[in-house]
Design an enzyme around this catalytic site. Structure first.
Site, mmCIF file in Angstrom:
data_model
loop_
_atom_site.group_PDB
_atom_site.id
_atom_site.type_symbol
_atom_site.label_atom_id
_atom_site.label_comp_id
_atom_site.label_asym_id
_atom_site.label_seq_id
_atom_site.Cartn_x
_atom_site.Cartn_y
_atom_site.Cartn_z
ATOM 1 N N ASP A 78 -21.410 -13.011 28.978
ATOM 2 C CA ASP A 78 -22.060 -13.908 28.037
ATOM 3 C C ASP A 78 -23.581 -13.769 28.062
ATOM 4 O O ASP A 78 -24.244 -13.944 27.040
ATOM 5 C CB ASP A 78 -21.666 -15.355 28.331
ATOM 6 C CG ASP A 78 -20.281 -15.685 27.799
ATOM 7 O OD1 ASP A 78 -19.561 -14.749 27.424
ATOM 8 O OD2 ASP A 78 -19.918 -16.874 27.773
ATOM 9 N N CYS A 119 -15.898 -14.034 35.735
ATOM 10 C CA CYS A 119 -16.929 -14.594 34.863
ATOM 11 C C CYS A 119 -16.379 -15.143 33.555
ATOM 12 O O CYS A 119 -15.331 -14.736 33.076
ATOM 13 C CB CYS A 119 -17.983 -13.525 34.553
ATOM 14 S SG CYS A 119 -18.901 -12.978 36.014
ATOM 15 N N ASP A 120 -17.160 -16.059 32.983
ATOM 16 C CA ASP A 120 -17.090 -16.479 31.596
ATOM 17 C C ASP A 120 -15.672 -16.774 31.107
ATOM 18 O O ASP A 120 -14.959 -17.536 31.719
ATOM 19 C CB ASP A 120 -17.813 -15.436 30.730
ATOM 20 C CG ASP A 120 -19.266 -15.257 31.206
ATOM 21 O OD1 ASP A 120 -19.908 -16.267 31.446
ATOM 22 O OD2 ASP A 120 -19.721 -14.123 31.344
ATOM 23 N N LYS A 121 -15.230 -16.123 30.025
ATOM 24 C CA LYS A 121 -13.938 -16.444 29.416
ATOM 25 C C LYS A 121 -12.769 -15.810 30.153
ATOM 26 O O LYS A 121 -11.613 -16.055 29.822
ATOM 27 C CB LYS A 121 -13.892 -15.978 27.953
ATOM 28 C CG LYS A 121 -15.104 -16.388 27.139
ATOM 29 C CD LYS A 121 -15.272 -17.878 27.009
ATOM 30 C CE LYS A 121 -16.348 -18.463 27.882
ATOM 31 N NZ LYS A 121 -17.608 -17.818 27.991
ATOM 32 N N CYS A 192 -23.081 -15.516 38.089
ATOM 33 C CA CYS A 192 -24.433 -16.101 38.155
ATOM 34 C C CYS A 192 -24.469 -17.303 39.091
ATOM 35 O O CYS A 192 -23.571 -18.144 39.093
ATOM 36 C CB CYS A 192 -24.915 -16.467 36.765
ATOM 37 S SG CYS A 192 -25.134 -15.029 35.692
ATOM 38 N N GLU A 446 -22.512 -19.317 22.343
ATOM 39 C CA GLU A 446 -23.275 -20.123 23.283
ATOM 40 C C GLU A 446 -24.726 -20.181 22.822
ATOM 41 O O GLU A 446 -25.239 -19.236 22.231
ATOM 42 C CB GLU A 446 -23.191 -19.542 24.693
ATOM 43 C CG GLU A 446 -21.831 -19.735 25.323
ATOM 44 C CD GLU A 446 -21.799 -19.333 26.786
ATOM 45 O OE1 GLU A 446 -22.749 -18.665 27.246
ATOM 46 O OE2 GLU A 446 -20.820 -19.679 27.464
ATOM 47 N N SER A 472 -24.176 -22.293 27.089
ATOM 48 C CA SER A 472 -23.996 -21.613 28.361
ATOM 49 C C SER A 472 -23.968 -22.653 29.469
ATOM 50 O O SER A 472 -24.584 -23.715 29.368
ATOM 51 C CB SER A 472 -25.149 -20.635 28.591
ATOM 52 O OG SER A 472 -25.210 -20.238 29.940
#
Length: 559
Positions: A78, A119-121, A192, A446, A472
């Site tokens: 992302d 991560c993310d999705k 992150c 985002e 985000s």
């Protein structure tokens, strides 16, 4: 075993012949077949090293008496996709990942599953697909990255760089200072380092019991994380033939409840709301925004983690006792944690957390010293969001928890970012970004670029933002997302005009467009939602099928 469908009986000789070509022997056909869904992707900092974790997992599965079959999923970073057309593919990728898990596991009749996301999705996508398959499943993420540090030792992270772009636009810092931050903020592999979406979801996997203790907080690329991967792989073999550990028997109503309890206590990303609604749907659990708000009203916010006005990062949370310590502390207020929920390790949540302690009360506060008596996320309603909107209260300064501003409207994220950079957004504005919802975007981009610009330009305590898109996990400030219905489906956010007054009142859980009902009705008579040209056939299909954020942005199955 489920895999007997492809390996037992004379009629399966052709199937066995193909499996022998991959190296299997007679002895292997008596063992459980364990799928490894690995999200190794070279371009994502949290994933480029997962190929090695896959190799470790395969070794452990063989040692434990199973036969591993590794396959890969796609992944969108992302942060790298942020601020351009690529972000439209991020949320839709969740559906592709879920479909790929279902496809691989059911096409090949595998007995159990080990998921290696980060991560993310990718985490929620794997969960959604695994719930459809409903075999014994263990999750083990790649782990969070270390926090970066300025030359003076101040902790920083990816969000620091996004906000520094706003500072550079205002000429508050030099190109050299921005470059120094860019080089220091992300010092290693991993998701992150703050309580952004990736780490929020990995923490929630631990709270739901689908992952082992430490999943959300043990740093990536450490011996401790490698040991966790090995334990998780062995556990996948141990439970492969045990019906008690089918994933839908782990991800129950109690597990979903516990996930949101931890989310509220730690002030997770607003994206977790979107994903938990979708995960609950796949699990067959009745769960909606009203349930989330009910939890938020009871759970104290006891851990403030970057980017929520904090320099605390995931490594600090791990040192302070991790998710078990958070759950144990929240459980002191009886009934808030569903302690009888089963976990993949075979113990209940109550058994898992009974000896947990807060090792650093400056990181995980005791209940008596909570940041807030209510959770770090809130669901808002009002005439601007009849079906709901979501805000990360943990990231809002107290002065902005009740705010009225004059609307300045943008019909896309790009238009908003350009307007902010050009100085169109002033103190007292309520920025409206619309046609960025699941359908209108399409893809529900985002909004870290505009929110970080606002913070970087020093307007964080003077400007609020509302969108039918999402944020985000790095976002902070008075930023309200997931407005439902979205503009593309005729939602009231499409009726807002420049200069209209908008009020957010976090305590009252309200989001109000301060325009008389008669005037809104007059505007609606001539309102036709804007329609974007969508060149991508995949995104056109997605826009046609996707529901709004209040429903988890899941795809309709009735067409």
């Amino acid at each position: 075993m489920r895999s007997d469908r492809i390996k037992k009986g004379f009629e399966r000789a052709p199937h066995r012949s193909l499996l022998r070509a991959t190296g299997l022997t007679d002895a292997d056909f008596e063992k459980p077949f364990v799928g490894i869904a690995n999200s190794h992707v070279d371009i994502i900092p949290g994933h480029f090293f997962l190929q090695e974790y896959g190799r470790i997992a395969k070794d452990e599965i063989r040692k434990a008496g199973g036969v591993p079959f590794e396959f890969n999923t796609i992944g969108v970073d992302d942060g790298i996709a942020m601020g351009h057309e690529g972000m439209r593919y991020s949320l839709p990728s969740r559906e592709l990942i879920a479909d790929s898990i279902e496809t691989m596991m059911n096409a090949h009749c595998l007995d159990a599953l080990l998921c290696i996301p980060n991560c993310d999705k990718i985490v929620p996508g794997m969960l959604m697909g695994a719930l459809r398959v409903d075999v014994p499943t263990v999750f083990v993420s790649g782990g969070p990255m270390k926090a970066g540090h300025k030359a003076d030792g101040t902790p920083i992270d990816l969000n620091s760089v996004f906000e520094a772009v706003g500072q550079r636009a205002q000429r508050q810092i030099t190109d050299a200072e921005l470059h120094d931050l860019e080089c220091r903020a992300c010092p290693s592999g991993g998701s992150c380092s703050g309580m952004f979406t990736a780490n929020s979801m990995n923490v929630l996997c631990e709270a739901m019991g689908v992952a082992l203790p430490g999943n959300g907080t043990i740093l990536a690329l450490t011996p401790e994380r490698e040991a966790l991967v090995r334990r998780a792989a062995r556990r996948a073999v141990e439970i492969a033939a045990d019906e008690r550990f089918r994933l839908r028997r782990i991800v129950t109503a109690d597990a979903v409840h516990n996930a949101m309890v931890v989310d509220m206590a730690m002030g997770g990303s607003t994206n977790t709301v979107l994903h938990m609604l979708a995960i609950a749907r796949e699990a067959g659990v009745e769960f909606g925004l009203d349930d989330i708000e009910a939890i938020a009203g009871k759970v104290s916010h006891i851990a403030k983690i970057a980017p929520s006005l904090s320099t605390v990062h995931m490594e600090d949370v791990h040192r302070a006792g991790g998710v078990p310590a958070v759950l144990h502390e929240v459980a002191r207020r009886g009934g808030l944690v569903r302690e009888g929920a089963l976990t993949v390790t075979g113990e209940t949540v109550g058994e898992r957390i009974k000896d947990a302690k807060i090792a650093d009360p400056a990181v995980i506060h005791p209940l008596e010293d909570a940041y807030s008596k209510v959770g770090g996320l809130a669901v808002l309603h009002g005439n601007l969001a009849p079906e709901g909107a979501v805000v990360k209260t943990a990231g809002i300064q107290p002065s902005m928890r009740k705010f009225t501003g004059k609307a300045i409207c943008f019909d896309s994220q790009d238009e908003a970012a350009a307007g902010i950079m050009a100085g169109k957004v002033k103190a007292g504005h309520f920025v409206v970004i619309r046609y960025e919802g699941p359908k209108g975007g399409p893809g529900m981009q985002e909004m870290l670029s505009p929110t970080a610009l606002i913070m970087g330009m020093g307007l964080g305590e003077q400007v609020a933002l509302v969108t039918d898109g999402r944020f985000s996990g790095a976002t902070r400030g008075a930023c309200i997302g997931h407005v439902s219905p979205e503009a593309a489906e005729g939602g009231a956010i499409g009726l807002v005009r420049d200069g209209d007054a908008i009020t957010i009142d976090v305590a009252a859980r309200s989001l109000t467009l301060d325009v008389p009902d008669a005037e809104l009705a007059r505007r609606r008579e001539s309102f036709r939602p804007a329609k974007k040209e969508i060149r991508s056939s995949w995104l056109r299909r997605y826009a046609h099928l996707v529901t709004n954020a209040a429903k988890g942005a899941v795809l309709r199955s009735d067409v």
